[in-house]
Write an enzyme that holds these catalytic residues in place. Sequence first.
Site, mmCIF file in Angstrom:
data_model
loop_
_atom_site.group_PDB
_atom_site.id
_atom_site.type_symbol
_atom_site.label_atom_id
_atom_site.label_comp_id
_atom_site.label_asym_id
_atom_site.label_seq_id
_atom_site.Cartn_x
_atom_site.Cartn_y
_atom_site.Cartn_z
ATOM 1 N N GLU A 141 16.124 56.209 -18.978
ATOM 2 C CA GLU A 141 15.478 56.169 -17.659
ATOM 3 C C GLU A 141 15.942 57.383 -16.859
ATOM 4 O O GLU A 141 17.125 57.711 -16.861
ATOM 5 C CB GLU A 141 15.870 54.901 -16.883
ATOM 6 C CG GLU A 141 15.215 54.875 -15.498
ATOM 7 C CD GLU A 141 15.725 53.752 -14.606
ATOM 8 O OE1 GLU A 141 15.285 52.614 -14.807
ATOM 9 O OE2 GLU A 141 16.556 54.035 -13.712
ATOM 10 N N TYR A 160 9.987 54.872 -9.779
ATOM 11 C CA TYR A 160 9.006 55.088 -8.715
ATOM 12 C C TYR A 160 9.629 54.637 -7.400
ATOM 13 O O TYR A 160 9.768 53.429 -7.145
ATOM 14 C CB TYR A 160 7.755 54.260 -9.032
ATOM 15 C CG TYR A 160 6.616 54.413 -8.057
ATOM 16 C CD1 TYR A 160 5.715 55.465 -8.168
ATOM 17 C CD2 TYR A 160 6.418 53.484 -7.036
ATOM 18 C CE1 TYR A 160 4.652 55.589 -7.298
ATOM 19 C CE2 TYR A 160 5.359 53.599 -6.154
ATOM 20 C CZ TYR A 160 4.480 54.655 -6.287
ATOM 21 O OH TYR A 160 3.425 54.769 -5.420
ATOM 22 N N GLN A 193 17.623 44.494 -16.342
ATOM 23 C CA GLN A 193 18.553 44.996 -15.328
ATOM 24 C C GLN A 193 19.879 45.309 -16.018
ATOM 25 O O GLN A 193 20.182 44.713 -17.069
ATOM 26 C CB GLN A 193 18.740 43.871 -14.285
ATOM 27 C CG GLN A 193 19.719 44.122 -13.183
ATOM 28 C CD GLN A 193 19.290 45.275 -12.298
ATOM 29 O OE1 GLN A 193 19.422 46.426 -12.693
ATOM 30 N NE2 GLN A 193 18.772 44.959 -11.129
HETATM 31 P P1 FAD Z 1 9.010 40.005 -9.705
HETATM 32 O O1 FAD Z 1 8.833 39.844 -11.153
HETATM 33 O O2 FAD Z 1 7.827 39.830 -8.826
HETATM 34 O O3 FAD Z 1 10.167 39.012 -9.240
HETATM 35 C C1 FAD Z 1 10.705 39.051 -7.919
HETATM 36 C C2 FAD Z 1 11.220 37.665 -7.522
HETATM 37 O O4 FAD Z 1 10.108 36.781 -7.369
HETATM 38 C C3 FAD Z 1 12.131 37.015 -8.566
HETATM 39 O O5 FAD Z 1 13.124 36.303 -7.878
HETATM 40 C C4 FAD Z 1 11.209 36.082 -9.332
HETATM 41 O O6 FAD Z 1 11.906 34.957 -9.852
HETATM 42 C C5 FAD Z 1 10.220 35.673 -8.240
HETATM 43 N N1 FAD Z 1 8.866 35.430 -8.764
HETATM 44 C C6 FAD Z 1 8.191 36.197 -9.631
HETATM 45 N N2 FAD Z 1 6.970 35.683 -9.876
HETATM 46 C C7 FAD Z 1 6.883 34.549 -9.127
HETATM 47 C C8 FAD Z 1 5.861 33.574 -8.929
HETATM 48 N N3 FAD Z 1 4.681 33.678 -9.564
HETATM 49 N N4 FAD Z 1 6.128 32.543 -8.067
HETATM 50 C C9 FAD Z 1 7.306 32.437 -7.423
HETATM 51 N N5 FAD Z 1 8.315 33.349 -7.570
HETATM 52 C C10 FAD Z 1 8.094 34.389 -8.410
HETATM 53 N N6 FAD Z 1 12.405 49.287 -7.985
HETATM 54 C C11 FAD Z 1 11.736 50.357 -7.496
HETATM 55 O O7 FAD Z 1 11.463 50.408 -6.292
HETATM 56 N N7 FAD Z 1 11.320 51.377 -8.308
HETATM 57 C C12 FAD Z 1 11.578 51.399 -9.640
HETATM 58 O O8 FAD Z 1 11.209 52.337 -10.335
HETATM 59 C C13 FAD Z 1 12.299 50.292 -10.204
HETATM 60 N N8 FAD Z 1 12.560 50.218 -11.528
HETATM 61 C C14 FAD Z 1 13.196 49.113 -12.047
HETATM 62 C C15 FAD Z 1 13.412 49.033 -13.438
HETATM 63 C C16 FAD Z 1 14.049 47.928 -13.983
HETATM 64 C C17 FAD Z 1 14.260 47.859 -15.487
HETATM 65 C C18 FAD Z 1 14.521 46.874 -13.142
HETATM 66 C C19 FAD Z 1 15.236 45.692 -13.728
HETATM 67 C C20 FAD Z 1 14.304 46.937 -11.772
HETATM 68 C C21 FAD Z 1 13.640 48.049 -11.207
HETATM 69 N N9 FAD Z 1 13.385 48.140 -9.831
HETATM 70 C C22 FAD Z 1 12.708 49.237 -9.322
HETATM 71 C C23 FAD Z 1 13.869 47.102 -8.916
HETATM 72 C C24 FAD Z 1 12.808 45.990 -8.702
HETATM 73 O O9 FAD Z 1 11.719 46.519 -7.995
HETATM 74 C C25 FAD Z 1 13.492 44.860 -7.903
HETATM 75 O O10 FAD Z 1 14.459 44.231 -8.688
HETATM 76 C C26 FAD Z 1 12.558 43.850 -7.252
HETATM 77 O O11 FAD Z 1 13.342 43.082 -6.323
HETATM 78 C C27 FAD Z 1 11.909 42.862 -8.191
HETATM 79 O O12 FAD Z 1 10.949 43.465 -8.956
HETATM 80 P P2 FAD Z 1 10.237 42.632 -10.159
HETATM 81 O O13 FAD Z 1 9.159 43.508 -10.657
HETATM 82 O O14 FAD Z 1 11.238 42.154 -11.111
HETATM 83 O O15 FAD Z 1 9.635 41.429 -9.311
#
Ligand code: FAD
Length: 288
Positions: free
Chosen positions: A17, A49, A175
Amino acid sequence: MSIARLFAEKSVVFSFEIFPPKRDSSIDTIWSTLEQLEGLGPDFISVTYGAGGDGGKSHTARIAGAIRSRYGITPLAHLTCVNSTREQVLQSLAQLREEGVEDILALRGDRLPGVEPRTDFTYASDLISFIRQQGGFSLSGACYPEGHTEAPDTVTDIRNLRKKVDAGAEHLVSQLFFDNSAFYAFVERARIAGITVPIEAGIMPVVNARQILRMVSLCGASLPPKFTRMISRYEDKPAALRDAGIAYAIDQIVDLIAQGVQGIHLYTMNDPDVARRISQAVENLRKG
Ligand code: FAD
């Protein structure tokens, strides 16, 4: 080669990454970073991003495009949705298409303090469904071995992860974590929940003390005694901490590969020297 095919063909996928420089004036530094990373033979390189704020968003597609066209490596472009409208996401997709990028790590993104989130997308799974409707991209998602910080418990978090996979995520990147047993327990929970897609282990080499405090407060990864002893012993000795942090990451990777992990995603922090030392140490292990 697409990320799905990489997982089908390799016994262990090894990826990096990188993040776009925060200031436009520093954009050229990324090309020299990539030149050094290319020689280490990663299977794909992901580009964040706007992680940690707004900086560099506009460069993600361009850098991902160059990874493909200049360096011949599969790019994985991160894309977040919490602060975007559908129109803005469509613009990002058009830019990625123009750059020939086909793999997207679709994320919700973090809510920014003082910024009211947009309402077009609530979760990453909404973004994944939306991009699937547009067609032409393969999708990856993020996962959290110790649970996402907002999730009430790990069971709920796994249920939500399943929704993300059902929406179309074909590959998950974890993560960072410092305790491999937390990752193994998570993979077991995910498999019991019927999540069958490849799960890549996110490994962050900790090479300076300031970085540790920031990371831990952001992601809540648990710190095993072996790790905290290492930090307290070397926190005031930067060169020693760098060596120790690299050795710790190598130790994690050796154990993960021995236990049959499908992929290692190395958070390089744009530091080619760290990536090189780790890649060389595990070079023969990658061959299966
Ligand atoms: P989601 O999958 O939407 O989850 C967020 C929360 O909502 C979780 O607690 C989950 O349990 C809950 N949830 C999900 N779906 C539902 C549903 N249908 N109903 C109820 N609750 C739900 N951030 C950046 O800004 N830019 C990046 O480039 C970036 N890269 C990352 C790369 C990796 C590998 C990781 C692990 C994280 C990265 N992040 C990045 C951070 C990420 O944006 C944050 O961790 C963010 O808070 C959650 O993103 P997510 O896509 O996992 O969210």
